[in-house]
Design a protein around this motif. Structure first.
Motif, mmCIF file in Angstrom:
data_model
loop_
_atom_site.group_PDB
_atom_site.id
_atom_site.type_symbol
_atom_site.label_atom_id
_atom_site.label_comp_id
_atom_site.label_asym_id
_atom_site.label_seq_id
_atom_site.Cartn_x
_atom_site.Cartn_y
_atom_site.Cartn_z
ATOM 1 N N CYS A 63 0.706 -1.127 0.039
ATOM 2 C CA CYS A 63 0.010 -0.075 0.041
ATOM 3 C C CYS A 63 0.878 1.361 0.000
ATOM 4 C CB CYS A 63 -0.850 0.017 1.374
ATOM 5 S SG CYS A 63 -2.186 -1.460 1.328
ATOM 6 N N GLN A 64 2.150 1.120 -0.126
ATOM 7 C CA GLN A 64 2.852 2.315 0.013
ATOM 8 C C GLN A 64 2.744 3.110 1.137
ATOM 9 O OE1 GLN A 64 5.389 3.081 -2.762
ATOM 10 N NE2 GLN A 64 5.105 0.991 -2.984
ATOM 11 N N ASN A 65 2.683 2.668 2.163
ATOM 12 C CA ASN A 65 2.506 3.387 3.755
ATOM 13 C C ASN A 65 3.936 3.654 4.197
ATOM 14 O OD1 ASN A 65 1.998 3.978 6.219
ATOM 15 N ND2 ASN A 65 0.472 2.495 6.457
ATOM 16 N N HIS A 66 4.508 4.793 3.657
ATOM 17 C CA HIS A 66 5.740 5.296 4.120
ATOM 18 C C HIS A 66 6.082 5.333 5.387
ATOM 19 C CE1 HIS A 66 7.194 6.223 -0.090
ATOM 20 N NE2 HIS A 66 5.904 5.895 -0.437
ATOM 21 N N ILE A 67 4.896 6.021 6.154
ATOM 22 C CA ILE A 67 5.126 6.362 7.576
ATOM 23 C C ILE A 67 5.249 5.126 8.465
ATOM 24 C CG2 ILE A 67 4.051 7.608 9.349
ATOM 25 C CD1 ILE A 67 5.040 9.350 7.273
ATOM 26 N N PHE A 68 4.260 3.884 8.199
ATOM 27 C CA PHE A 68 4.477 2.877 8.940
ATOM 28 C C PHE A 68 5.839 2.243 8.958
ATOM 29 C CE2 PHE A 68 3.707 -1.518 9.922
ATOM 30 C CZ PHE A 68 2.694 -1.681 11.013
ATOM 31 N N ILE A 74 13.188 -10.584 6.145
ATOM 32 C CA ILE A 74 14.207 -10.782 5.367
ATOM 33 C C ILE A 74 13.587 -11.681 3.843
ATOM 34 C CG2 ILE A 74 16.468 -11.693 4.397
ATOM 35 C CD1 ILE A 74 17.187 -11.366 7.524
ATOM 36 N N THR A 75 12.882 -12.503 4.285
ATOM 37 C CA THR A 75 12.457 -13.452 3.024
ATOM 38 C C THR A 75 11.197 -13.219 2.497
ATOM 39 O OG1 THR A 75 11.387 -15.135 4.663
ATOM 40 C CG2 THR A 75 13.734 -15.554 4.036
ATOM 41 N N ASP A 76 10.253 -12.618 3.359
ATOM 42 C CA ASP A 76 8.744 -12.382 2.836
ATOM 43 C C ASP A 76 8.546 -10.876 2.251
ATOM 44 O OD1 ASP A 76 8.423 -14.827 3.365
ATOM 45 O OD2 ASP A 76 7.345 -14.538 5.135
ATOM 46 N N ILE A 77 9.508 -9.917 2.874
ATOM 47 C CA ILE A 77 9.088 -8.586 2.419
ATOM 48 C C ILE A 77 9.268 -8.193 1.035
ATOM 49 C CG2 ILE A 77 9.251 -6.043 3.033
ATOM 50 C CD1 ILE A 77 7.378 -7.895 4.842
ATOM 51 N N PRO A 78 8.639 -7.826 0.180
ATOM 52 C CA PRO A 78 9.209 -7.665 -1.263
ATOM 53 C C PRO A 78 10.341 -6.509 -1.151
ATOM 54 C CG PRO A 78 6.988 -6.543 -0.749
ATOM 55 C CD PRO A 78 7.351 -7.403 0.167
ATOM 56 N N LEU A 79 11.334 -6.738 -2.147
ATOM 57 C CA LEU A 79 12.347 -5.611 -1.782
ATOM 58 C C LEU A 79 11.900 -4.303 -2.808
ATOM 59 C CD1 LEU A 79 15.103 -4.457 -0.966
ATOM 60 C CD2 LEU A 79 16.073 -5.544 -2.942
ATOM 61 N N LEU A 80 11.516 -3.170 -2.253
ATOM 62 C CA LEU A 80 11.301 -1.920 -2.858
ATOM 63 C C LEU A 80 11.903 -0.788 -2.407
ATOM 64 C CD1 LEU A 80 7.192 -2.333 -2.386
ATOM 65 C CD2 LEU A 80 8.608 -3.045 -4.597
ATOM 66 N N ASP A 81 11.812 0.331 -2.965
ATOM 67 C CA ASP A 81 12.550 1.603 -2.579
ATOM 68 C C ASP A 81 12.447 1.910 -1.028
ATOM 69 O OD1 ASP A 81 13.868 1.738 -5.157
ATOM 70 O OD2 ASP A 81 12.776 3.622 -5.759
ATOM 71 N N ILE A 82 11.145 1.593 -0.627
ATOM 72 C CA ILE A 82 10.744 1.980 0.619
ATOM 73 C C ILE A 82 11.021 1.188 1.606
ATOM 74 C CG2 ILE A 82 8.854 3.525 -0.150
ATOM 75 C CD1 ILE A 82 6.880 1.188 0.439
ATOM 76 N N THR A 83 11.115 -0.204 1.031
ATOM 77 C CA THR A 83 11.757 -1.412 2.206
ATOM 78 C C THR A 83 13.095 -1.776 2.108
ATOM 79 O OG1 THR A 83 11.141 -3.053 0.644
ATOM 80 C CG2 THR A 83 9.373 -2.436 1.873
ATOM 81 N N TYR A 84 13.980 -0.963 1.185
ATOM 82 C CA TYR A 84 15.413 -1.419 0.959
ATOM 83 C C TYR A 84 16.034 -1.177 2.336
ATOM 84 C CZ TYR A 84 20.070 -1.388 -1.027
ATOM 85 O OH TYR A 84 21.460 -1.842 -1.309
ATOM 86 N N HIS A 87 11.752 7.665 -0.395
ATOM 87 C CA HIS A 87 11.108 7.096 0.786
ATOM 88 C C HIS A 87 10.873 8.605 1.564
ATOM 89 C CE1 HIS A 87 15.294 7.285 1.994
ATOM 90 N NE2 HIS A 87 15.521 5.966 1.600
ATOM 91 N N VAL A 88 10.085 8.260 2.744
ATOM 92 C CA VAL A 88 9.889 9.207 3.252
ATOM 93 C C VAL A 88 10.700 9.810 4.569
ATOM 94 C CG1 VAL A 88 8.447 8.098 5.275
ATOM 95 C CG2 VAL A 88 7.865 10.541 4.753
ATOM 96 N N PHE A 89 11.387 8.725 4.984
ATOM 97 C CA PHE A 89 12.842 9.295 5.875
ATOM 98 C C PHE A 89 14.072 9.626 5.192
ATOM 99 C CE2 PHE A 89 14.651 5.071 5.647
ATOM 100 C CZ PHE A 89 13.386 4.318 5.703
#
Length: 715
Positions: A94-99, A159-169, A234-236
């Motif tokens: 959902c691209q929830n940057h803050i969370f 590490i294994t389940d979260i998709p690797l996106l700009d906001i999760t890198y 990303h937001v931060f």
């Protein structure tokens, strides 16, 4: 910390950190956590700033160590993080940057705290801190005893389940780094940890099903070499180019682990930190290597090592054996490409060694490649720049060559690959040379460097073993490679005569020998090609005759005293004689290598015969030497046979004419006159076992441990 940006210098006075580490308990449902986790400040970009961060937060961490048994705030913080990770995957979609930002900050604080906790208490005490809740001082709840295990399992899921996106890198990097920090307890133990709580959790229970998935994810992170997202992704606030703040902290711990892992500090040059284009790939590789080298549990083998040993190619459609757990499939072509490109890193070289040595699927695939030069050239460049590399990096590169040269197909194919303009080889311009000839040149140069500088017995023995493995398959040797094989052997033959003369005839002051030996440059080339050759031959023949006929006991002392067989009453050998045994060993192996080539592929190597004939005066001196008579028979036969043909052809022969006579003579020489020697295979077998001595042991030496602690203290 909190919703406003902070500076490192303000951290000790930060009201949120004071509350976290103070005497007041904070419920996991308290709005305080949202305020605490809404922080950002510029990441440190140097070791000085990292040290300032540790100094600024150490008082807060130690205050939490003191108060946590009464408040249970560490456990509450971990529970806040665990509850957030359950929604992390949905937040990424959902691209929830803050969370994601706040979850990232929670993990950052946990890792900073863990680093201090681990450095100041035992693993049992740390586990106890995970169990403290808001109760009377010192009490704990049995329902929360597995919070540490739950955190480890959660990190593996992240590490294994979260998709690797700009906001999760960033959070992916920091989850891997936190696992590295968890495993850093080894840094504070001189012996290998065999009964570790974190190891136990990683090898059984809820974490075990993630084994193959974790190893596969870490390998793909290494393969992809994903760079950090660009600013504004990303937001931060974007961290430094090298990665986030937590990456800086955990990378320091990982560097310490790597220092111990590779026996750094034990006669080894300090590693130069590689330029990190992908913090995620680098941390994934470090974690993978640490997991693969964990000790086996008392009742079960290391599952991560099992996974590394058994994974297969995605193109392999054969069923997985039921007896092999934790196996998976991965794209071998992508892995091979990444390994070829990353060999400037000693971690990547260790991964390559691990895969070649332990995974037969990978080894078979690599040996079948038709572009092996992409892998071999980076390994040769490591050996060529031996003086700039760590000893463990050089050893790993050499053991990789040993593994490759045990395959006859590899030894044949490398002489069919023609290279042009090898720019990093500076001794001579090589406009065109086979990969096999280049390998010979680099290995001989490495031996030469070792014999004159580092004087490491294992290094030169393993280098010679690699040449021995290849020798029967030498094909169309470049004239410079053939010249170096012969000139290097001649260098040690002269050295051998010189040392014997100084050892047993100390008052003869044989200036001829001394002068002849001194005319050799560092790389083994002769500056004066035929200086005093007839005098030297006459002297050496007399010396060997004297030693073999009248002083066999003296000769035995020359070769055996260095092995410790002299009695306490014998006069100690002088300093210049201490290398006699090593010189004789090198001479024998080089003669066997030449023998093997002449016996198995004489017709393919006219340049080697030419170089041998050019130095025949020196080789003829050793035909009667009692230590080398058996090996000299074939060499002497070849020298005699081709010398007679050259004599028949007349004087003033050009190089081209000599080579033509050699090629014609090869056809006329009866093959049955050359005797096969059985000794060379022994070196190949020893080479297979040499990795026990050469490859770095995991967390073994106390001096490495102390060096590592010193490094950690500067972070």
């Amino acid at each position: 910390m909190g919703s406003n940006s902070s500076r490192i210098g303000d951290l000790p006075k930060n009201e949120y950190l004071k509350k976290l580490s103070g005497t007041e308990s904070v419920s996991e449902n308290d709005p305080f956590w949202n305020q605490l986790l809404s922080f950002s400040f510029p990441a440190p970009t140097s070791s000085t700033e990292l040290k300032l961060l540790e100094e600024a937060t150490i008082s807060v961490c130690r205050s939490l160590v003191e108060n946590n048994p009464r408040t249970g705030n560490l456990g509450a913080l971990i529970k806040v993080f665990l509850s957030r990770t359950k929604e992390l995957k949905l937040s990424a979609e959902c691209q929830n940057h803050i969370f994601i930002w706040q979850t990232h900050n929670a993990l950052f604080i946990i890792c900073c705290l863990l680093k201090v906790f681990i450095s100041e208490m035992s693993e049992e005490e740390l586990q106890l801190h995970f169990t403290y809740e808001e109760k009377s001082p010192g009490s704990y709840s049995s329902d929360s005893e597995d919070l540490l295990e739950e955190l480890l399992c959660c990190l593996m899921q992240l590490i294994t389940d979260i998709p690797l996106l700009d906001i999760t890198y960033e959070i992916s990097v920091e989850a891997i780094s936190t696992m590295v920090v968890f495993l850093s307890y080894q840094l504070f133990h001189k012996e290998v940890l065999r009964q570790s709580i974190s190891h136990k959790y990683l090898m059984r229970g809820p974490c075990l099903p993630y084994t193959s998935k974790l190893v596969k994810t870490l390998l793909y992170n290494f393969i992809r070499q994903e760079k950090p997202p660009p600013p504004g992704a990303h937001v931060f606030p974007q961290q430094s180019d090298g990665g986030g703040l937590l990456y800086g902290l955990a990378s320091g711990v990982a560097t310490g682990l790597w220092t111990v892992f590779t026996l750094g500090g034990v006669g080894s040059k300090a590693a130069t930190p590689p330029e990190l284009s992908s913090p995620l790939a680098n941390q994934s590789l470090l974690l993978l290597l640490v997991l693969a080298n964990l000790t086996d549990a008392p009742d079960a083998p290391n599952p991560y090592r099992q996974a590394i040993m058994s994974f297969k190619n995605t193109q392999d459609s054969s069923p997985f054996p039921s007896s092999i757990p934790h196996t998976f499939q991965i794209n071998f072509n992508s892995l091979y490409t990444a390994l070829c490109e990353q060999q400037t890193s000693d971690q990547a070289t260790l991964l390559l060694y691990t895969l070649l040595h332990q995974n037969s699927n990978i080894r078979t695939y690599m040996l079948a490649r038709t572009d092996m030069e992409n892998l071999v050239l980076p390994i040769l460049e490591i050996l060529y720049h031996v003086e700039e590399r760590n000893s463990h990096h050089v050893y790993m590169a050499l053991i990789i060559l040993l593994i490759l040269t045990e395959d006859d197909g590899f030894n044949r194919s490398i002489h069919e690959v023609i290279l042009k303009n090898i720019t990093w080889y500076s001794e001579r311009v090589l406009t065109e040379i086979s990969l096999g000839s280049l390998l010979i040149l680099v290995v001989i140069r490495t031996i030469q460097y070792n014999m004159t500088r580092t004087r490491d017995k294992y290094l030169h023995t393993n280098c010679l073993a690699a040449l021995a493995n290849m020798s029967a398959q030498f094909r169309s040797l470049h004239q410079y490679a053939a010249q170096r094989i012969i000139s290097y052997t001649c260098r040690h033959l002269r050295r051998y005569v010189y040392v014997l003369d100084k050892l047993y005839f100390p008052h003869s002051h044989c200036s001829t020998l001394q002068h002849c030996f001194s005319t050799l440059s560092d790389n083994g080339e002769e500056l004066l090609s035929l200086t005093c050759s007839h005098i030297l031959r006459s002297y050496a023949s007399s010396l060997f005759s004297l030693l073999s006929k009248k002083h066999n006991k003296v000769l035995e002392q020359a070769t055996q005293s260095l092995r410790g067989s002299l009695s306490s009453n014998d006069v100690p050998l002088p300093d210049y004689a201490q290398d006699l045994n090593v010189i004789e060993e090198v001479i024998r192996m080089m003669l066997e290598i030449i023998n093997s080539c002449l016996t198995n592929s004489l017709h393919h190597n006219p340049n080697l015969v030419y170089a041998l004939l050019y130095k025949r005066d020196l080789f003829e001196q050793f035909r009667t030497h009692p230590s080398f008579q058996d090996i000299m028979q074939n060499i002497d036969l070849v020298i005699t046979f081709f010398s007679s043909r050259l004599l028949q052809a007349g004087a003033e022969l050009s190089v081209e004419r000599v080579l033509e006579i050699i090629k014609q003579g090869v056809v006329a020489l009866p093959k049955d006159r050359l005797k096969l020697l059985a000794g060379l295979q022994m070196y190949s077998i020893l080479a297979c076992l040499a990795f026990v001595c050469a490859v770095p042991a995991f967390f073994l030496l106390s001096s490495s441990f102390l060096s590592c602690l010193s490094e950690i203290s500067r972070i």
